[in-house]
Design an enzyme around this catalytic site. Structure first.
Site, PDB file in Angstrom:
ATOM      1  N   CYS A 169     -12.318  46.372 -38.844  1.00  0.00           N
ATOM      2  CA  CYS A 169     -12.720  47.435 -37.919  1.00  0.00           C
ATOM      3  C   CYS A 169     -12.667  48.793 -38.608  1.00  0.00           C
ATOM      4  CB  CYS A 169     -11.827  47.419 -36.683  1.00  0.00           C
ATOM      5  SG  CYS A 169     -11.953  45.855 -35.784  1.00  0.00           S
ATOM      6  N   THR A 170     -11.671  48.975 -39.457  1.00  0.00           N
ATOM      7  CA  THR A 170     -11.544  50.228 -40.201  1.00  0.00           C
ATOM      8  C   THR A 170     -12.712  50.374 -41.169  1.00  0.00           C
ATOM      9  OG1 THR A 170      -9.142  50.193 -39.975  1.00  0.00           O
ATOM     10  CG2 THR A 170     -10.043  51.565 -41.729  1.00  0.00           C
TER      11      THR A 170
END
Length: 150
Positions: free
Chosen positions: A46-47
């Site tokens: 997600c990062t």
């Protein structure tokens, strides 16, 4: 999973971002909107995805795009994620999963042999009139901007 496809009207949604500000589909009329759903703030995939979108943000702006990230994380987690990585776009804290379910990205997943329900990493590109222009379900987290800005 998602039954929404290119040509469908985007679901009308309303949710609060990391600062408690409300966002709804109508706010983005006249702009192209990228709504990207991700499983959990501050996790590696997600990062990588959100940072790739951040690093290409000026290209999105130049092409009349707005971006909205959505996960079921609480506002505080979204605020920390946004602050830590200096994201120039809002992150919706969809704790009751109303937006997630409206877009059909909640469902069974498998990880390390275990089955559970969760958010499927999916991105919707919505045109200026609220019509879905593209659904990306095979998200390449490190090169997601390139998938959208062809």
């Amino acid at each position: 999973m998602t039954t929404l496809k290119k040509g469908d009207k985007a679901p009308d949604f309303s949710a609060l971002d990391q600062d408690g500000k409300s966002h709804q589909l109508a706010d983005y009329k006249g702009k192209k909107l990228v709504v990207f759903f991700y499983p959990k703030a501050n996790t590696p995939g997600c990062t990588a995805e959100a940072c790739d979108l951040r690093d290409n943000f000026e290209r999105f702006k130049a092409n009349n795009y707005e971006l909205l990230g959505v996960s079921a994380d609480p506002q505080k987690a979204q605020a920390k994620f946004k602050e830590k990585y200096d994201f120039p776009f809002p992150l919706l804290a969809d704790e009751n999963k109303s937006v997630i379910q409206a877009f059909g990205v909640w469902g069974p997943k498998k990880f390390m042999g275990k089955e559970y329900d969760g958010i499927h990493r999916t991105t919707f590109v919505i045109d200026e009139n609220g019509i879905i222009d593209e659904v990306i379900s095979d998200v390449k987290t490190k090169a997601h901007a390139a998938q959208i800005l062809k």
